[in-house]
Design an enzyme around this catalytic site. Structure first.
Site, PDB file in Angstrom:
ATOM      1  N   HIS A 182       0.813  -1.230   0.000  1.00 31.03           N
ATOM      2  CA  HIS A 182       0.000   0.000   0.000  1.00 31.03           C
ATOM      3  C   HIS A 182       0.842   1.274   0.000  1.00 31.03           C
ATOM      4  O   HIS A 182       0.312   2.352  -0.260  1.00 31.03           O
ATOM      5  CB  HIS A 182      -0.919   0.049   1.227  1.00 31.03           C
ATOM      6  CG  HIS A 182      -1.937  -1.051   1.271  1.00 31.03           C
ATOM      7  ND1 HIS A 182      -2.809  -1.280   0.233  1.00 31.03           N
ATOM      8  CD2 HIS A 182      -2.215  -1.976   2.223  1.00 31.03           C
ATOM      9  CE1 HIS A 182      -3.589  -2.316   0.550  1.00 31.03           C
ATOM     10  NE2 HIS A 182      -3.246  -2.757   1.744  1.00 31.03           N
ATOM     11  N   ALA A 183       2.131   1.169   0.332  1.00 30.76           N
ATOM     12  CA  ALA A 183       2.940   2.386   0.446  1.00 30.76           C
ATOM     13  C   ALA A 183       2.973   3.114  -0.896  1.00 30.76           C
ATOM     14  O   ALA A 183       3.187   2.511  -1.945  1.00 30.76           O
ATOM     15  CB  ALA A 183       4.352   2.044   0.901  1.00 30.76           C
TER      16      ALA A 183
END
Ligand SMILES: [Zn+2]
Length: 595
Positions: free
Chosen positions: A132-133
């Site tokens: 998700h980063a």
């Protein structure tokens, strides 16, 4: 040193791994490494690759320098005001946050380096998969995107990457980072963003610019169980590997898709996870010379699920069957801790039994099938529709493109490709030449007709027309009509484009007595593209429109009941000279109702 075929895959794990820790209450707990590593070692994992923090230069291959500076600030001053996604909530600051997150990134980078250097074939990073980063923002327990960094490293070496994300959450960070890169095909199976974080991952998200069609999403209904999840996986992932012809696989095996996971609502068992891991192993050998980095991803039933899921992935990479039972000593050792966290008892079997059902609740299967049909339409070219990989694979047959100055011979073939011909790169939308040849051969055996342009023994142009085969969309009204044939593929190698060769081939193909009383339907979607040098989607659709119109096709409106391909499509129909005028497609008469 070169990886020996019998060398077991290494596990990326070391003292840094457990320092990625948002605090005692946080669901992504380093406590999972205790039972997880013990189970991996019990299975025979005897080589560990301890991660070290990635350098700022390395992190800045996908992250903004300003973001790295912010993470460093939180790392020493956890009282800083919230910024860049770091603050109270999913991604709270903790002392040493930068170094710990950089070490997760460093672990995946080191594994990719070892794979690229040939020291490892497969590697498994259980603490990796922080998908998700974003380039300048932490999100969903993820600070630095280790999988994106590993992919970027492979791209810097000129390799094509297939990224398969099986976590219950959409792999949004990886998709965003490679949105415009056609050399990275991402496919994510996840619980629909209508119900779950991060709220993205819909079929309409297909990639930007020239990469349209290389980002594939299958948002599944809550409650989806093994059967429907595996149907999506098996119908998409092997075909996408053939389409993309990757040099390396990067995969994320989040076990939060399991029925017992406390944070999400898919209902998989470890049976489906193991099937998927074994399939990915096969694909890595078939397409990518075994180059495969697998990561652990999410998973919040740390005791009953995560350990076993890791064991299944590693066993698939080790080419070992999984023992039936988990070790008694392991169950005994972790029983109290598991009970304390409400995740007891530890299961005696690696593969779940009837306690995790095979089938989804009523209604779910139908909605998942409709979603899958859309994803297939947007990503799988007609040449591979209904394709069975094992039956269709041809001999490796890609040839270097001859000089574009050489004379081209045009000819038609009815039942088999002449022996000895090689296929020019970019002629078909299937990246793997052996699979492309195999699929053309199957179509010819089933009554299709090919028109070829050949220069110096290499196929530099191809038109394939045949009866529609097993359909993505069984309800497609066009293809259910009698005396309809499908324009399966039209393609010309890059040096021959814009010289009228495709138009010449298409006219030649249609000038065929057997087609005189037929309708021929051509559909261009995002999937019909040169996998190596794709044009932008508007250019692709524009070229298809001009080519079809030039050959006498009439563009039609979408048919009622047909799947709407995400990203847009051109559908056009050619009517043979002996087709009854009442049955002809004409601009004034559309849409045609199903016949
Ligand atoms: Zn393998």
């Amino acid at each position: 040193m070169v990886a020996s075929p019998r060398q077991l895959p290494s596990v990326v794990y070391g003292p840094w791994s457990t320092r990625y820790d948002f605090g005692g209450w946080h669901p992504l707990t380093p406590r999972r490494f205790g039972p997880g590593l013990e189970l991996l070692r019990a299975l025979g994992a005897d080589r560990e690759l301890p991660p070290e923090p990635a350098t700022d230069d390395e992190l800045e291959r996908v992250h903004a320098p300003e973001y790295v500076r912010i993470v460093r600030r939180f790392s020493v001053d956890t009282g800083s005001p919230p910024a860049a996604g770091i603050g109270p909530g999913d991604d709270p600051p903790f002392a040493g946050m930068h170094e710990a997150a950089a070490a997760v990134a460093g672990g995946s980078l080191a594994a990719m380096e070892a794979i690229l250097a040939g020291r490892e074939a497969h590697a498994f990073h259980p603490g990796g998969g922080l998908h998700h980063a974003m380039p300048a923002r932490a999100s969903g327990f993820c600070v630095y995107n280790d999988v994106a960094l590993a992919i970027a490293r492979a791209r810097a070496a000129g390799l094509r990457v297939l990224y398969v994300d099986l976590d219950v959450h959409h792999g949004d960070g990886v998709q965003a980072i490679f949105w415009d890169d056609p050399g990275v095909l991402t496919v994510s199976l996840h619980e629909s963003g209508r119900h779950l974080f991060p709220g993205t991952g819909f079929v309409e998200e297909i990639g930007g610019a020239v990469a349209a069609g290389t980002k594939v999403n299958v948002p599944l209904e809550p409650g989806t169980a093994d059967r429907d999840w595996l149907a999506a996986f098996e119908r998409l992932v092997p075909v996408l590997a053939a389409v993309h012809a990757p040099d390396v696989l990067v995969t994320q095996h989040g076990s939060d898709s399991h029925a017992w996971d406390p944070l999400a609502n898919l209902a998989l068992s470890t049976r489906a996870m193991e099937r998927a891991a074994r399939r990915l192993d096969t694909l890595s050998h078939r397409y990518a010379a075994g180059r495969w980095l697998a990561t652990g991803g999410g998973g919040y039933d740390a005791y009953r699920v995560v350990s076993r899921a890791w064991g299944l992935v590693w066993s698939a990479q080790a080419h070992r069957s999984v023992p039936e039972r988990t070790p008694l000593a392991w169950r005994t050792r972790w029983a109290d801790e598991a009970r304390r966290y409400g995740q007891a008892p530890l299961p005696p079997h690696y593969l779940d039994g009837e306690e995790v059902a095979e089938t989804s609740p009523p209604g779910v299967a139908g909605r998942d099938a409709a979603t899958l049909a859309q994803a297939l339409r947007a990503s799988v070219p007609a040449l591979l529709r209904g394709w069975e990989a094992e039956a269709a694979r041809g001999i490796p047959a890609e040839g270097p493109l001859p000089s574009a100055d050489l004379p081209v011979t045009i000819g038609r073939v009815g039942d088999a490709l002449p022996a000895g011909l090689r296929l020019g790169r970019g002629v078909t939308p299937v990246g793997d030449a052996a699979d492309a040849i195999g699929a053309v051969s199957v179509a010819l055996r089933e009554g299709g007709r090919a028109t070829l342009a050949i220069a110096d023994g290499v196929i530099v142009g191809l038109v394939l027309i045949g009866r529609p085969r097993q359909l993505v969309d069984p309800a497609d009204p066009w293809l259910l009509r009698p005396r309809v044939e499908e324009l399966v593929t039209v393609g010309v190698a890059a040096p021959w484009r814009r010289h009228g060769l495709a138009a010449r081939l298409l006219r030649e193909a249609l000038d065929e007595p057997a087609l005189a009383d037929r309708l021929v339907v051509g559909m261009a979607t995002t999937a019909e593209r040169d996998p190596f040098e794709p044009a932008s989607l508007p250019e692709r659709l524009g070229a298809a429109r001009r080519l079809l119109a030039g050959a006498g096709f009439v563009e039609t409106a979408p048919q009622p009941g047909a799947v709407t391909p995400p990203g847009g499509a051109v559908t056009a129909v050619w009517s043979g000279p002996r087709v009854d005028p009442a049955d002809r497609e004409s601009p004034s008469r559309r849409p045609i109702p199903p016949g």
